[in-house]
Design a protein around this motif. Sequence first.
Motif, PDB file in Angstrom:
ATOM      1  N   GLN A  10       3.566   2.318 -15.819  1.00  0.00           N
ATOM      2  CA  GLN A  10       3.784   3.373 -14.827  1.00  0.00           C
ATOM      3  C   GLN A  10       4.707   2.890 -13.696  1.00  0.00           C
ATOM      4  O   GLN A  10       5.595   3.618 -13.222  1.00  0.00           O
ATOM      5  CB  GLN A  10       2.444   3.842 -14.253  1.00  0.00           C
ATOM      6  N   SER A  11       4.485   1.643 -13.301  1.00  0.00           N
ATOM      7  CA  SER A  11       5.339   1.070 -12.229  1.00  0.00           C
ATOM      8  C   SER A  11       6.782   0.977 -12.698  1.00  0.00           C
ATOM      9  O   SER A  11       7.723   1.288 -11.945  1.00  0.00           O
ATOM     10  CB  SER A  11       4.827  -0.315 -11.831  1.00  0.00           C
ATOM     11  N   ASP A  12       6.945   0.524 -13.975  1.00  0.00           N
ATOM     12  CA  ASP A  12       8.309   0.412 -14.504  1.00  0.00           C
ATOM     13  C   ASP A  12       8.980   1.786 -14.607  1.00  0.00           C
ATOM     14  O   ASP A  12      10.192   1.930 -14.342  1.00  0.00           O
ATOM     15  CB  ASP A  12       8.285  -0.265 -15.884  1.00  0.00           C
ATOM     16  N   ILE A  13       8.243   2.764 -15.003  1.00  0.00           N
ATOM     17  CA  ILE A  13       8.784   4.136 -15.111  1.00  0.00           C
ATOM     18  C   ILE A  13       9.220   4.629 -13.733  1.00  0.00           C
ATOM     19  O   ILE A  13      10.314   5.211 -13.563  1.00  0.00           O
ATOM     20  CB  ILE A  13       7.748   5.075 -15.752  1.00  0.00           C
ATOM     21  N   GLU A  14       8.374   4.401 -12.731  1.00  0.00           N
ATOM     22  CA  GLU A  14       8.701   4.844 -11.371  1.00  0.00           C
ATOM     23  C   GLU A  14       9.963   4.122 -10.872  1.00  0.00           C
ATOM     24  O   GLU A  14      10.813   4.684 -10.196  1.00  0.00           O
ATOM     25  CB  GLU A  14       7.520   4.587 -10.444  1.00  0.00           C
ATOM     26  N   ARG A  15      10.063   2.817 -11.191  1.00  0.00           N
ATOM     27  CA  ARG A  15      11.221   2.037 -10.781  1.00  0.00           C
ATOM     28  C   ARG A  15      12.496   2.618 -11.412  1.00  0.00           C
ATOM     29  O   ARG A  15      13.538   2.801 -10.744  1.00  0.00           O
ATOM     30  CB  ARG A  15      11.024   0.571 -11.177  1.00  0.00           C
ATOM     31  N   LEU A  16      12.446   2.893 -12.729  1.00  0.00           N
ATOM     32  CA  LEU A  16      13.611   3.425 -13.416  1.00  0.00           C
ATOM     33  C   LEU A  16      13.995   4.826 -12.887  1.00  0.00           C
ATOM     34  O   LEU A  16      15.190   5.173 -12.745  1.00  0.00           O
ATOM     35  CB  LEU A  16      13.352   3.488 -14.931  1.00  0.00           C
ATOM     36  N   ALA A  17      12.982   5.603 -12.591  1.00  0.00           N
ATOM     37  CA  ALA A  17      13.250   6.952 -12.033  1.00  0.00           C
ATOM     38  C   ALA A  17      13.949   6.860 -10.684  1.00  0.00           C
ATOM     39  O   ALA A  17      14.865   7.641 -10.356  1.00  0.00           O
ATOM     40  CB  ALA A  17      11.939   7.719 -11.933  1.00  0.00           C
ATOM     41  N   LEU A  18      13.537   5.885  -9.901  1.00  0.00           N
ATOM     42  CA  LEU A  18      14.138   5.689  -8.573  1.00  0.00           C
ATOM     43  C   LEU A  18      15.609   5.297  -8.720  1.00  0.00           C
ATOM     44  O   LEU A  18      16.487   5.789  -7.979  1.00  0.00           O
ATOM     45  CB  LEU A  18      13.355   4.612  -7.827  1.00  0.00           C
ATOM     46  N   ILE A  19      15.896   4.422  -9.705  1.00  0.00           N
ATOM     47  CA  ILE A  19      17.287   3.981  -9.918  1.00  0.00           C
ATOM     48  C   ILE A  19      18.155   5.171 -10.320  1.00  0.00           C
ATOM     49  O   ILE A  19      19.270   5.390  -9.801  1.00  0.00           O
ATOM     50  CB  ILE A  19      17.334   2.888 -11.004  1.00  0.00           C
ATOM     51  N   VAL A  20      17.632   5.987 -11.260  1.00  0.00           N
ATOM     52  CA  VAL A  20      18.404   7.148 -11.743  1.00  0.00           C
ATOM     53  C   VAL A  20      18.663   8.144 -10.605  1.00  0.00           C
ATOM     54  O   VAL A  20      19.793   8.632 -10.392  1.00  0.00           O
ATOM     55  CB  VAL A  20      17.686   7.826 -12.925  1.00  0.00           C
ATOM     56  N   ASP A  21      17.631   8.449  -9.816  1.00  0.00           N
ATOM     57  CA  ASP A  21      17.747   9.408  -8.717  1.00  0.00           C
ATOM     58  C   ASP A  21      18.725   8.880  -7.657  1.00  0.00           C
ATOM     59  O   ASP A  21      19.555   9.630  -7.104  1.00  0.00           O
ATOM     60  CB  ASP A  21      16.391   9.661  -8.066  1.00  0.00           C
ATOM     61  N   GLY A  22      18.665   7.602  -7.377  1.00  0.00           N
ATOM     62  CA  GLY A  22      19.556   7.016  -6.359  1.00  0.00           C
ATOM     63  C   GLY A  22      21.009   7.110  -6.786  1.00  0.00           C
ATOM     64  O   GLY A  22      21.894   7.430  -5.980  1.00  0.00           O
ATOM     65  N   GLU A  23      21.281   6.782  -8.063  1.00  0.00           N
ATOM     66  CA  GLU A  23      22.664   6.818  -8.543  1.00  0.00           C
ATOM     67  C   GLU A  23      23.202   8.271  -8.557  1.00  0.00           C
ATOM     68  O   GLU A  23      24.360   8.518  -8.243  1.00  0.00           O
ATOM     69  CB  GLU A  23      22.739   6.198  -9.929  1.00  0.00           C
ATOM     70  N   ARG A  24      22.330   9.222  -8.877  1.00  0.00           N
ATOM     71  CA  ARG A  24      22.781  10.612  -8.903  1.00  0.00           C
ATOM     72  C   ARG A  24      23.173  11.077  -7.484  1.00  0.00           C
ATOM     73  O   ARG A  24      24.189  11.749  -7.276  1.00  0.00           O
ATOM     74  CB  ARG A  24      21.658  11.506  -9.488  1.00  0.00           C
ATOM     75  N   LEU A  25      22.398  10.742  -6.503  1.00  0.00           N
ATOM     76  CA  LEU A  25      22.681  11.118  -5.117  1.00  0.00           C
ATOM     77  C   LEU A  25      23.996  10.482  -4.637  1.00  0.00           C
ATOM     78  O   LEU A  25      24.806  11.100  -3.938  1.00  0.00           O
ATOM     79  CB  LEU A  25      21.518  10.673  -4.197  1.00  0.00           C
ATOM     80  N   THR A  30      27.898   2.760 -13.645  1.00  0.00           N
ATOM     81  CA  THR A  30      26.723   3.631 -13.746  1.00  0.00           C
ATOM     82  C   THR A  30      25.616   2.957 -14.578  1.00  0.00           C
ATOM     83  O   THR A  30      25.896   2.286 -15.560  1.00  0.00           O
ATOM     84  CB  THR A  30      27.089   4.991 -14.372  1.00  0.00           C
ATOM     85  N   TYR A  31      24.341   3.115 -14.132  1.00  0.00           N
ATOM     86  CA  TYR A  31      23.148   2.554 -14.829  1.00  0.00           C
ATOM     87  C   TYR A  31      22.242   3.662 -15.387  1.00  0.00           C
ATOM     88  O   TYR A  31      21.139   3.395 -15.842  1.00  0.00           O
ATOM     89  CB  TYR A  31      22.323   1.694 -13.859  1.00  0.00           C
ATOM     90  N   ILE A  32      22.723   4.848 -15.298  1.00  0.00           N
ATOM     91  CA  ILE A  32      21.847   5.970 -15.687  1.00  0.00           C
ATOM     92  C   ILE A  32      21.502   5.912 -17.165  1.00  0.00           C
ATOM     93  O   ILE A  32      20.332   6.046 -17.547  1.00  0.00           O
ATOM     94  CB  ILE A  32      22.531   7.315 -15.330  1.00  0.00           C
ATOM     95  N   ASP A  33      22.479   5.658 -18.029  1.00  0.00           N
ATOM     96  CA  ASP A  33      22.203   5.666 -19.467  1.00  0.00           C
ATOM     97  C   ASP A  33      21.239   4.546 -19.866  1.00  0.00           C
ATOM     98  O   ASP A  33      20.309   4.741 -20.663  1.00  0.00           O
ATOM     99  CB  ASP A  33      23.513   5.536 -20.259  1.00  0.00           C
ATOM    100  N   THR A  34      21.478   3.378 -19.301  1.00  0.00           N
ATOM    101  CA  THR A  34      20.592   2.236 -19.622  1.00  0.00           C
ATOM    102  C   THR A  34      19.171   2.533 -19.156  1.00  0.00           C
ATOM    103  O   THR A  34      18.199   2.266 -19.873  1.00  0.00           O
ATOM    104  CB  THR A  34      21.099   0.950 -18.951  1.00  0.00           C
ATOM    105  N   ALA A  35      19.070   3.057 -17.936  1.00  0.00           N
ATOM    106  CA  ALA A  35      17.747   3.353 -17.378  1.00  0.00           C
ATOM    107  C   ALA A  35      17.055   4.420 -18.212  1.00  0.00           C
ATOM    108  O   ALA A  35      15.846   4.349 -18.458  1.00  0.00           O
ATOM    109  CB  ALA A  35      17.897   3.804 -15.934  1.00  0.00           C
ATOM    110  N   ARG A  36      17.832   5.431 -18.635  1.00  0.00           N
ATOM    111  CA  ARG A  36      17.212   6.473 -19.461  1.00  0.00           C
ATOM    112  C   ARG A  36      16.681   5.907 -20.785  1.00  0.00           C
ATOM    113  O   ARG A  36      15.612   6.280 -21.262  1.00  0.00           O
ATOM    114  CB  ARG A  36      18.245   7.569 -19.733  1.00  0.00           C
ATOM    115  N   SER A  37      17.467   4.988 -21.412  1.00  0.00           N
ATOM    116  CA  SER A  37      17.030   4.381 -22.691  1.00  0.00           C
ATOM    117  C   SER A  37      15.742   3.575 -22.497  1.00  0.00           C
ATOM    118  O   SER A  37      14.791   3.668 -23.280  1.00  0.00           O
ATOM    119  CB  SER A  37      18.137   3.476 -23.241  1.00  0.00           C
ATOM    120  N   GLU A  38      15.719   2.797 -21.428  1.00  0.00           N
ATOM    121  CA  GLU A  38      14.520   1.959 -21.171  1.00  0.00           C
ATOM    122  C   GLU A  38      13.334   2.860 -20.827  1.00  0.00           C
ATOM    123  O   GLU A  38      12.193   2.601 -21.231  1.00  0.00           O
ATOM    124  CB  GLU A  38      14.825   0.995 -20.034  1.00  0.00           C
TER     125      GLU A  38
END
Length: 610
Positions: A296-311, A338-346
């Motif tokens: 759950q922590s890893d998922i939250e971390r990845l979500a934060l990275i994706v949201d930050g890059e989008r903004l 961009t790290y969005i694709d990698t984060a989405r895969s993980e």
Amino acid sequence: MQNYYIERVTIKGKDREDATVKFTNGLNIISGPSNTGKTSIVTAIDFLYGAKKDAAPFSTDATGYSEVELIIQSTNDKYALTREFDSNSIIVSKITSSGDYVDPEKYNARAGKNPISHFWLQLLGINDDYQIIKNEDFKRQKLTWRTLAPSTLIPQDRVNTSSSVLFPGETTQRTAFLSSLLLLLYGSDFSNSEENETKEHKKIRRNSVINYINSSLSELYENYEVAKSELPEAPSDDFQQIVDGMFAELETIEKQINDALASSKSLIKEIYQKEQYLHETQLLLNRYKQLHYQYQSDIERLALIVDGERLLNDHNEHDASHSCPFCNGELSKPVQTTYIDTARSELHSLLSQLSDLTEESHDTEVELQELMEQLNDLKPRKRSLDASINDELKPKAETLKDRINKIETYRDIKQQLISMEKMQKKLKSDLEKIENEPEDERILYKPKEKFDAEFYKEMTELLDSMLRNMHYKPNEFRNAFFAKDIFDIKINGNLKWTENGHGYTAFINSVVVMAYRHLLYNHAKYTPSVFIIDSPLLGLDERKKQDGDDSMKEGLFKYFMDHQNEGQLIIVENTTNLPALNYDDKQVNQIVFTEDKNNGRYGYLYDIYN
């Protein structure tokens, strides 16, 4: 200890070749057909023991031989004893190391001045002139070798006697022999034995015995009453039948206890295994929870990275200025990683793992619940079994044991009371007998009572053991004991000749002599070192052979061979009776007469034939 042994016996005569037989200090067997002079060797030895003049081993007129010589080897010296057939004189000389005869001394074969008995007694170590009791009236006579010798030299005419083979041939000499044997065993001639008690002494002795019996009766009555007071309530029926039933019931209960304990043990094992598995399952479930939190922590971390890059991308698109703030020159547009694709895969992988973990955690929780339910079922069953064992079966078993003990206590005390009643009766009878005893009753000498209880006990044990080991009538023999009243063996409670007839008497008498010899060797203060038995197998010849005779013969002669350390033993036996054993291996000295002029030694005397 061996004091002496016979080295050789020689018969001499004018113009005759010396007839010599040589012996060793162990077992010597003289064998041959009848009428070859075997028995004459025994007669010659007895002649120098002090036999009467008319008991010479041969007739001079018939054989030409006229003298017998006996060579004795003692602990320190060697002696030659010589006696002519028609003389009562025996000449004893010392033999030097070079073979010379020195210091001759004349002895009388019978009683009188310097009897030969002194020489033989001194060989035993008896140097004093003992006066032994010869009859029941305490009359005394000198200790002589002739009184003792008949128990160590058993001629053919006494080997199958129906009376005690240890006794002399003359009935009047039996008391003297027993007194002599007491001296050999204990070193005492009972010279302090009183022939008669004074009337006052007898009264004191009588009153002392009466007081002792009365005291014993009183003590016995007290013990009787104590035992009677301790007697539990008697069983209403046959107590043995009751005890047997209780033992059967106790056996059943103890089986139930053992079965319950086995089941309890099995439950304990099963509970332990399940608790171990439960613990392992709980640890696994805790690990799953930790992984769940981690995912759950890893998922939250990845979500934060994706949201930050989008903004950040949205901001860059609205900011169109690419000129330098200082010179207004146009700046190149920065390249963005961009790290969005990698984060989405993980993130996708983590979500899949989280789903699997959730499913696995659910299954583990179900298994954990099942284990807890099983344990909740096993533990009450275990408690129920323990309760059954401790609260029901064991108390029942203890109650039965207590009842059995009480009944057995009753039986023991009852038997004790019966024994006490018999003892009371016996003591009362003894008391009555003493109180009615005439005050002037004569005191008699009873030599058989002077032997201690161990003498009779050991003789009994020896005789019983020897007969068993010699395979004496294995289908009929039950026991043997040495009876004080007859100073002889009894077999199966019967006299030896009534039990067996005369066919086995020589064999049995030979066993008695060997037991007597063994006892003297181990316990006597003065020990005769030479024993002689003529024809121990008399009556067991081939013409009357029965099943088992061969085993008995072999057993007796094996005993002879196995006990050579007890002194010199000279056995005379007919060739046809002699058991086929390996005598050479035991270093047995064999003297063989053949009754064949062309083969071996014909007989004892040379040039004398049947």
